[in-house]
Write a protein that holds these residues in place. Structure first.
Motif, PDB file in Angstrom:
ATOM      1  N   GLU A  23       0.837  -1.214   0.000  1.00 49.23           N
ATOM      2  CA  GLU A  23       0.000   0.000   0.000  1.00 49.23           C
ATOM      3  C   GLU A  23       0.863   1.252   0.000  1.00 49.23           C
ATOM      4  N   LYS A  24       1.943   1.222   0.751  1.00 49.65           N
ATOM      5  CA  LYS A  24       2.854   2.381   0.776  1.00 49.65           C
ATOM      6  C   LYS A  24       3.563   2.532  -0.566  1.00 49.65           C
ATOM      7  N   GLN A  25       3.982   1.400  -1.156  1.00 54.70           N
ATOM      8  CA  GLN A  25       4.705   1.435  -2.430  1.00 54.70           C
ATOM      9  C   GLN A  25       3.832   1.975  -3.556  1.00 54.70           C
ATOM     10  N   THR A  26       2.572   1.581  -3.587  1.00 51.42           N
ATOM     11  CA  THR A  26       1.688   1.992  -4.678  1.00 51.42           C
ATOM     12  C   THR A  26       0.978   3.302  -4.394  1.00 51.42           C
ATOM     13  N   GLY A  27       1.105   3.810  -3.181  1.00 48.90           N
ATOM     14  CA  GLY A  27       0.469   5.075  -2.816  1.00 48.90           C
ATOM     15  C   GLY A  27       1.484   6.203  -2.777  1.00 48.90           C
ATOM     16  N   GLU A  28       1.097   7.255  -2.137  1.00 45.72           N
ATOM     17  CA  GLU A  28       1.957   8.438  -1.988  1.00 45.72           C
ATOM     18  C   GLU A  28       2.530   8.458  -0.577  1.00 45.72           C
ATOM     19  N   PHE A  29       3.352   7.479  -0.230  1.00 43.99           N
ATOM     20  CA  PHE A  29       3.883   7.385   1.123  1.00 43.99           C
ATOM     21  C   PHE A  29       4.992   8.399   1.345  1.00 43.99           C
ATOM     22  N   ASP A  30       4.872   9.135   2.430  1.00 40.11           N
ATOM     23  CA  ASP A  30       5.909  10.045   2.887  1.00 40.11           C
ATOM     24  C   ASP A  30       5.838  10.076   4.410  1.00 40.11           C
ATOM     25  N   ALA A  31       6.922   9.710   5.058  1.00 45.27           N
ATOM     26  CA  ALA A  31       6.955   9.604   6.518  1.00 45.27           C
ATOM     27  C   ALA A  31       7.163  10.932   7.213  1.00 45.27           C
ATOM     28  N   THR A  32       7.302  12.018   6.473  1.00 42.92           N
ATOM     29  CA  THR A  32       7.594  13.319   7.082  1.00 42.92           C
ATOM     30  C   THR A  32       6.550  13.707   8.128  1.00 42.92           C
ATOM     31  N   GLY A  33       5.293  13.630   7.789  1.00 43.61           N
ATOM     32  CA  GLY A  33       4.232  14.007   8.727  1.00 43.61           C
ATOM     33  C   GLY A  33       4.218  13.106   9.951  1.00 43.61           C
ATOM     34  N   PHE A  34       4.412  11.815   9.750  1.00 44.06           N
ATOM     35  CA  PHE A  34       4.459  10.869  10.857  1.00 44.06           C
ATOM     36  C   PHE A  34       5.605  11.209  11.798  1.00 44.06           C
ATOM     37  N   LEU A  35       6.788  11.486  11.225  1.00 43.43           N
ATOM     38  CA  LEU A  35       7.956  11.805  12.044  1.00 43.43           C
ATOM     39  C   LEU A  35       7.756  13.103  12.817  1.00 43.43           C
ATOM     40  N   LYS A  36       7.223  14.115  12.148  1.00 46.10           N
ATOM     41  CA  LYS A  36       6.967  15.390  12.833  1.00 46.10           C
ATOM     42  C   LYS A  36       5.941  15.226  13.943  1.00 46.10           C
ATOM     43  N   GLY A  37       4.916  14.409  13.694  1.00 52.07           N
ATOM     44  CA  GLY A  37       3.914  14.151  14.728  1.00 52.07           C
ATOM     45  C   GLY A  37       4.501  13.421  15.923  1.00 52.07           C
ATOM     46  N   ALA A  38       5.379  12.470  15.679  1.00 53.28           N
ATOM     47  CA  ALA A  38       6.029  11.740  16.766  1.00 53.28           C
ATOM     48  C   ALA A  38       6.917  12.665  17.581  1.00 53.28           C
ATOM     49  N   ILE A  39       7.644  13.537  16.892  1.00 55.13           N
ATOM     50  CA  ILE A  39       8.505  14.498  17.597  1.00 55.13           C
ATOM     51  C   ILE A  39       7.657  15.434  18.450  1.00 55.13           C
ATOM     52  N   ALA A  40       6.528  15.886  17.918  1.00 54.43           N
ATOM     53  CA  ALA A  40       5.633  16.771  18.662  1.00 54.43           C
ATOM     54  C   ALA A  40       5.044  16.073  19.886  1.00 54.43           C
ATOM     55  N   ASN A  41       4.852  14.770  19.806  1.00 52.48           N
ATOM     56  CA  ASN A  41       4.296  14.002  20.923  1.00 52.48           C
ATOM     57  C   ASN A  41       5.327  13.657  21.993  1.00 52.48           C
ATOM     58  N   SER A  42       6.518  14.223  21.889  1.00 54.90           N
ATOM     59  CA  SER A  42       7.556  13.937  22.878  1.00 54.90           C
ATOM     60  C   SER A  42       7.599  14.970  23.992  1.00 54.90           C
ATOM     61  N   SER A  43       6.715  15.932  23.938  1.00 57.86           N
ATOM     62  CA  SER A  43       6.705  16.968  24.978  1.00 57.86           C
ATOM     63  C   SER A  43       5.331  17.012  25.625  1.00 57.86           C
ATOM     64  N   GLY A  44       5.232  17.814  26.638  1.00 58.30           N
ATOM     65  CA  GLY A  44       3.965  17.945  27.348  1.00 58.30           C
ATOM     66  C   GLY A  44       3.983  17.180  28.658  1.00 58.30           C
ATOM     67  N   GLU A  45       2.847  17.167  29.325  1.00 55.71           N
ATOM     68  CA  GLU A  45       2.760  16.540  30.642  1.00 55.71           C
ATOM     69  C   GLU A  45       2.877  15.018  30.580  1.00 55.71           C
ATOM     70  N   HIS A  46       2.263  14.399  29.584  1.00 55.65           N
ATOM     71  CA  HIS A  46       2.322  12.944  29.406  1.00 55.65           C
ATOM     72  C   HIS A  46       2.767  12.622  27.976  1.00 55.65           C
ATOM     73  N   PRO A  47       4.063  12.723  27.700  1.00 54.27           N
ATOM     74  CA  PRO A  47       4.526  12.484  26.327  1.00 54.27           C
ATOM     75  C   PRO A  47       4.354  11.031  25.910  1.00 54.27           C
ATOM     76  N   ALA A  48       3.918  10.834  24.686  1.00 51.96           N
ATOM     77  CA  ALA A  48       3.745   9.488  24.133  1.00 51.96           C
ATOM     78  C   ALA A  48       5.049   8.951  23.556  1.00 51.96           C
ATOM     79  N   VAL A  49       6.009   9.845  23.306  1.00 51.30           N
ATOM     80  CA  VAL A  49       7.291   9.476  22.707  1.00 51.30           C
ATOM     81  C   VAL A  49       8.399   9.928  23.647  1.00 51.30           C
ATOM     82  N   GLN A  50       9.315   9.037  23.935  1.00 55.14           N
ATOM     83  CA  GLN A  50      10.418   9.363  24.839  1.00 55.14           C
ATOM     84  C   GLN A  50      11.402  10.312  24.162  1.00 55.14           C
TER      85      GLN A  50
END
Length: 170
Positions: free
Chosen positions: A33-60
């Motif tokens: 699905e990723k190969q035949t679609g328009e896969f780009d991990a940029t948004g996923f990576l930026k979202g993970a980085i954003a989830n590393s801060s705050g009171e209860h971070p989801a990402v270490q």
């Protein structure tokens, strides 16, 4: 007792075959699905980085630092790595070739996704993968490993540069 059953019994090999086929199909279809679609991990990576801060971070923090300083600047490489990693792990598990190594690489990818804050089916896939890893050769017994692994074992035993297991090297 359970580990011996996983590693030695034909009934376990059949159940492991079903697990292998399920995991292989899941990986293969995700990668395709990723190969035949328009896969780009940029948004996923930026979202993970954003989830590393705050009171209860989801990402270490250490993982977010890796994503920010290694993965994000090299996102084009990681786009290819994720797609082909999923496709190759899926195909290898379906065929039952280098099953233990393929399962290990699948677990590494699953952990990377979970470290990045996603859950989805990743924990379930890791749990099933542990059965393949513990079972070792029996997980690929009903697959190409049935022929490949004995061939490789024999090949390395005949190679004089490969250390003999009975010879002690100090």
């Amino acid at each position: 007792m359970f580990i011996n059953w996983l590693r030695q019994q034909a009934s376990a090999a059949f159940i492991l075959l079903l697990i292998r086929l399920y995991l292989g199909y899941t990986w293969l279809t995700a990668g395709w699905e990723k190969q035949t679609g328009e896969f780009d991990a940029t948004g996923f990576l930026k979202g993970a980085i954003a989830n590393s801060s705050g009171e209860h971070p989801a990402v270490q923090g250490w993982w977010a630092a890796f994503l920010k300083h290694v993965a994000l600047p090299n996102v084009e490489f990681f786009n290819v790595l994720v797609v082909w990693g999923e496709i190759l792990v899926g195909a290898a598990l379906i065929l039952g070739i280098f099953t233990t190594f393929s399962a290990l690489m699948g677990a590494v990818m699953n952990f990377a996704f979970m470290f990045s804050g996603t859950t989805s089916t990743n924990p379930q896939m890791v749990l099933l993968t542990f059965f393949l890893l513990v079972a070792g050769f029996n997980a690929g017994k009903w697959g190409v490993d049935y022929w490949v692994i004995p061939y490789l074992r024999q090949r390395f035993r005949r190679n004089p540069s490969y250390p003999n297991q009975t010879t002690r090297h100090l």
